[in-house]
Design a protein around this motif. Structure first.
Motif, PDB file in Angstrom:
ATOM      1  N   ILE A 106      38.787  29.983  48.213  1.00 35.39           N
ATOM      2  CA  ILE A 106      38.958  29.037  49.324  1.00 35.39           C
ATOM      3  C   ILE A 106      38.383  27.667  48.953  1.00 35.39           C
ATOM      4  O   ILE A 106      39.013  26.633  49.184  1.00 35.39           O
ATOM      5  CB  ILE A 106      38.333  29.620  50.613  1.00 35.39           C
ATOM      6  CG1 ILE A 106      39.163  30.823  51.074  1.00 35.39           C
ATOM      7  CG2 ILE A 106      38.230  28.558  51.717  1.00 35.39           C
ATOM      8  CD1 ILE A 106      38.569  31.664  52.182  1.00 35.39           C
ATOM      9  N   SER A 107      37.199  27.669  48.315  1.00 38.11           N
ATOM     10  CA  SER A 107      36.597  26.367  48.000  1.00 38.11           C
ATOM     11  C   SER A 107      37.405  25.617  46.936  1.00 38.11           C
ATOM     12  O   SER A 107      37.505  24.395  46.969  1.00 38.11           O
ATOM     13  CB  SER A 107      35.125  26.505  47.612  1.00 38.11           C
ATOM     14  OG  SER A 107      35.012  26.909  46.286  1.00 38.11           O
ATOM     15  N   ALA A 108      37.995  26.336  46.009  1.00 36.36           N
ATOM     16  CA  ALA A 108      38.805  25.658  44.973  1.00 36.36           C
ATOM     17  C   ALA A 108      40.103  25.125  45.581  1.00 36.36           C
ATOM     18  O   ALA A 108      40.509  23.984  45.302  1.00 36.36           O
ATOM     19  CB  ALA A 108      39.106  26.624  43.837  1.00 36.36           C
ATOM     20  N   LEU A 109      40.725  25.924  46.428  1.00 34.88           N
ATOM     21  CA  LEU A 109      42.007  25.486  47.007  1.00 34.88           C
ATOM     22  C   LEU A 109      41.819  24.283  47.922  1.00 34.88           C
ATOM     23  O   LEU A 109      42.692  23.419  47.996  1.00 34.88           O
ATOM     24  CB  LEU A 109      42.654  26.644  47.789  1.00 34.88           C
ATOM     25  CG  LEU A 109      43.185  27.799  46.932  1.00 34.88           C
ATOM     26  CD1 LEU A 109      43.690  28.930  47.822  1.00 34.88           C
ATOM     27  CD2 LEU A 109      44.290  27.329  45.994  1.00 34.88           C
ATOM     28  N   GLU A 110      40.674  24.252  48.591  1.00 42.30           N
ATOM     29  CA  GLU A 110      40.391  23.133  49.497  1.00 42.30           C
ATOM     30  C   GLU A 110      40.467  21.788  48.796  1.00 42.30           C
ATOM     31  O   GLU A 110      40.783  20.775  49.404  1.00 42.30           O
ATOM     32  CB  GLU A 110      38.972  23.300  50.069  1.00 42.30           C
ATOM     33  CG  GLU A 110      38.989  23.802  51.493  1.00 42.30           C
ATOM     34  CD  GLU A 110      37.588  24.247  51.935  1.00 42.30           C
ATOM     35  OE1 GLU A 110      37.530  25.074  52.844  1.00 42.30           O
ATOM     36  OE2 GLU A 110      36.588  23.774  51.354  1.00 42.30           O
ATOM     37  N   ILE A 111      40.129  21.773  47.500  1.00 37.40           N
ATOM     38  CA  ILE A 111      40.170  20.498  46.774  1.00 37.40           C
ATOM     39  C   ILE A 111      41.315  20.468  45.753  1.00 37.40           C
ATOM     40  O   ILE A 111      41.282  19.707  44.782  1.00 37.40           O
ATOM     41  CB  ILE A 111      38.820  20.173  46.102  1.00 37.40           C
ATOM     42  CG1 ILE A 111      38.408  21.275  45.109  1.00 37.40           C
ATOM     43  CG2 ILE A 111      37.729  19.966  47.128  1.00 37.40           C
ATOM     44  CD1 ILE A 111      37.350  20.816  44.131  1.00 37.40           C
ATOM     45  N   ASN A 112      42.305  21.337  45.991  1.00 41.45           N
ATOM     46  CA  ASN A 112      43.512  21.324  45.144  1.00 41.45           C
ATOM     47  C   ASN A 112      43.288  21.659  43.683  1.00 41.45           C
ATOM     48  O   ASN A 112      43.976  21.135  42.809  1.00 41.45           O
ATOM     49  CB  ASN A 112      44.180  19.943  45.179  1.00 41.45           C
ATOM     50  CG  ASN A 112      45.015  19.808  46.405  1.00 41.45           C
ATOM     51  OD1 ASN A 112      45.491  20.813  46.935  1.00 41.45           O
ATOM     52  ND2 ASN A 112      45.174  18.583  46.860  1.00 41.45           N
ATOM     53  N   LEU A 113      42.307  22.493  43.435  1.00 45.64           N
ATOM     54  CA  LEU A 113      42.083  22.954  42.069  1.00 45.64           C
ATOM     55  C   LEU A 113      42.928  24.213  41.893  1.00 45.64           C
ATOM     56  O   LEU A 113      42.929  25.081  42.769  1.00 45.64           O
ATOM     57  CB  LEU A 113      40.595  23.310  41.941  1.00 45.64           C
ATOM     58  CG  LEU A 113      39.914  23.313  40.597  1.00 45.64           C
ATOM     59  CD1 LEU A 113      40.052  21.966  39.894  1.00 45.64           C
ATOM     60  CD2 LEU A 113      38.425  23.628  40.787  1.00 45.64           C
ATOM     61  N   ILE A 114      43.632  24.290  40.795  1.00 43.71           N
ATOM     62  CA  ILE A 114      44.433  25.502  40.565  1.00 43.71           C
ATOM     63  C   ILE A 114      43.480  26.680  40.350  1.00 43.71           C
ATOM     64  O   ILE A 114      42.511  26.572  39.596  1.00 43.71           O
ATOM     65  CB  ILE A 114      45.368  25.322  39.350  1.00 43.71           C
ATOM     66  CG1 ILE A 114      46.413  24.248  39.677  1.00 43.71           C
ATOM     67  CG2 ILE A 114      46.049  26.639  38.973  1.00 43.71           C
ATOM     68  CD1 ILE A 114      47.321  23.891  38.538  1.00 43.71           C
ATOM     69  N   ILE A 149      51.543  31.755  50.812  1.00 44.72           N
ATOM     70  CA  ILE A 149      52.823  31.039  50.730  1.00 44.72           C
ATOM     71  C   ILE A 149      52.569  29.541  50.556  1.00 44.72           C
ATOM     72  O   ILE A 149      53.079  28.905  49.637  1.00 44.72           O
ATOM     73  CB  ILE A 149      53.686  31.311  51.991  1.00 44.72           C
ATOM     74  CG1 ILE A 149      53.977  32.816  52.135  1.00 44.72           C
ATOM     75  CG2 ILE A 149      54.970  30.484  51.997  1.00 44.72           C
ATOM     76  CD1 ILE A 149      54.884  33.403  51.076  1.00 44.72           C
ATOM     77  N   LYS A 150      51.712  29.031  51.427  1.00 50.66           N
ATOM     78  CA  LYS A 150      51.424  27.597  51.370  1.00 50.66           C
ATOM     79  C   LYS A 150      50.786  27.199  50.018  1.00 50.66           C
ATOM     80  O   LYS A 150      51.051  26.125  49.481  1.00 50.66           O
ATOM     81  CB  LYS A 150      50.477  27.238  52.518  1.00 50.66           C
ATOM     82  CG  LYS A 150      50.398  25.767  52.806  1.00 50.66           C
ATOM     83  CD  LYS A 150      49.512  25.465  53.991  1.00 50.66           C
ATOM     84  CE  LYS A 150      48.408  24.548  53.547  1.00 50.66           C
ATOM     85  NZ  LYS A 150      47.102  24.836  54.086  1.00 50.66           N
ATOM     86  N   ASN A 151      49.970  28.091  49.496  1.00 44.62           N
ATOM     87  CA  ASN A 151      49.247  27.770  48.256  1.00 44.62           C
ATOM     88  C   ASN A 151      49.898  28.356  47.003  1.00 44.62           C
ATOM     89  O   ASN A 151      49.267  28.434  45.952  1.00 44.62           O
ATOM     90  CB  ASN A 151      47.811  28.301  48.355  1.00 44.62           C
ATOM     91  CG  ASN A 151      46.992  27.510  49.344  1.00 44.62           C
ATOM     92  OD1 ASN A 151      46.775  26.315  49.157  1.00 44.62           O
ATOM     93  ND2 ASN A 151      46.568  28.155  50.421  1.00 44.62           N
ATOM     94  N   LYS A 152      51.142  28.743  47.119  1.00 43.65           N
ATOM     95  CA  LYS A 152      51.740  29.492  45.988  1.00 43.65           C
ATOM     96  C   LYS A 152      51.697  28.737  44.659  1.00 43.65           C
ATOM     97  O   LYS A 152      51.527  29.356  43.610  1.00 43.65           O
ATOM     98  CB  LYS A 152      53.160  29.960  46.332  1.00 43.65           C
ATOM     99  CG  LYS A 152      54.154  28.846  46.441  1.00 43.65           C
ATOM    100  CD  LYS A 152      55.546  29.407  46.647  1.00 43.65           C
ATOM    101  CE  LYS A 152      56.478  28.269  46.527  1.00 43.65           C
ATOM    102  NZ  LYS A 152      57.664  28.165  47.127  1.00 43.65           N
ATOM    103  N   ASN A 153      51.787  27.428  44.718  1.00 45.34           N
ATOM    104  CA  ASN A 153      51.767  26.677  43.447  1.00 45.34           C
ATOM    105  C   ASN A 153      50.358  26.395  42.941  1.00 45.34           C
ATOM    106  O   ASN A 153      50.177  25.890  41.841  1.00 45.34           O
ATOM    107  CB  ASN A 153      52.517  25.355  43.593  1.00 45.34           C
ATOM    108  CG  ASN A 153      53.983  25.616  43.850  1.00 45.34           C
ATOM    109  OD1 ASN A 153      54.536  26.588  43.341  1.00 45.34           O
ATOM    110  ND2 ASN A 153      54.601  24.780  44.684  1.00 45.34           N
TER     111      ASN A 153
END
Ligand code: PGA
Length: 243
Positions: A106-114, A149-153
């Protein structure tokens, strides 16, 4: 294009050896090499090898604060990391669990880190329904409150059972199990990229090349450029390219 992640773990000892490793990596068509060096080399390598994508082997789930010895997603992003490996089995061996990995994701996705999320059974399981139960259990905990789904990439799922890591010498996962794993995720409508890791060698990579995988996570062999180059060249020359 296939992604091949070179996970250097706690190697090499000196920056000059890190440079040497990269200088000995060859460039191959349709193969994109990503590297997770020890964090201490990350910034200097990033500045020197501008075309390579670098990442971290781990993060703490908090942004900052009183966490001695830790480093956050924001910190590694600020020095140029583009991705992070989460839930590697060697972290779990050191006492981390899937709940912690979930917070890290969650913390990585919050800042757009793959986020390259490792997942896989601890011990060898031969029964397919037991195997699927185990994968489901891990998936549910790892991606709790994560919109897949939203974060699939931004998510890459690495199928890497603990037992298959080369340090245990038990061999790599049979090709058909990797295939089941891919289908298992696709049946759940998980559309992220899927890579395989665990005892990938130049001698066995061909087992996996006709599978719809997006790449590989490579540990020990990424420290031996000759072998690593051979693996990448076999990937390049395989006819199937998944994306
Ligand atoms: P291995 O390691 O290739 O040495 O099995 C893979 C990994 O731990 O990521």
């Amino acid at each position: 294009m296939k992604i091949v992640i070179a996970n250097w773990k706690m190697n090499p000892l000196k920056f000059s050896d890190a440079e040497k490793l990269i200088n000995n990596y060859q460039i191959f068509k349709n193969v994109k090499v990503w590297i997770t060096p020890p964090n201490i080399f990350l910034l200097s390598l990033k500045n020197k090898f501008k075309k390579i994508i670098f990442g971290a082997q781990n993060i703490h789930f908090e942004e900052k604060g009183a966490y001695t010895g830790e480093i956050s997603a924001k910190m590694i992003k600020n020095i140029g990391a583009r991705f992070v490996i989460i839930n590697h089995s060697e972290r779990r061996k050191m006492g981390e669990n899937l709940e912690m990995a979930n917070k890290k994701i969650i913390s990585a996705l919050e800042i757009n880190l793959i986020t390259v999320v490792c997942l896989g059974e601890e011990k060898r399981i031969k029964n397919l329904s037991q195997l699927k139960n185990e994968w489901s259990k891990q998936l549910n905990l790892l991606f709790k409150e994560v919109n897949l789904i939203k974060n699939k990439n931004r998510i890459i799922i690495a199928y890497e059972p603990t037992w298959a890591i080369s340090t245990y010498g038990q061999g790599s996962v049979p090709r058909e199990i990797v295939y089941y794993f891919i289908n298992f995720l696709r049946e759940k409508n998980i559309q992220s990229k899927i890579i395989y890791g665990g005892s990938v060698f130049k001698e066995n990579i061909e087992n996996y090349l006709d599978l719809p995988l997006d790449g590989f996570l490579i540990g020990s062999q990424s420290l031996i450029p000759k072998n690593f180059n051979r693996i990448c060249s076999l990937i390049t020359s395989s006819k199937k390219q998944s994306f």
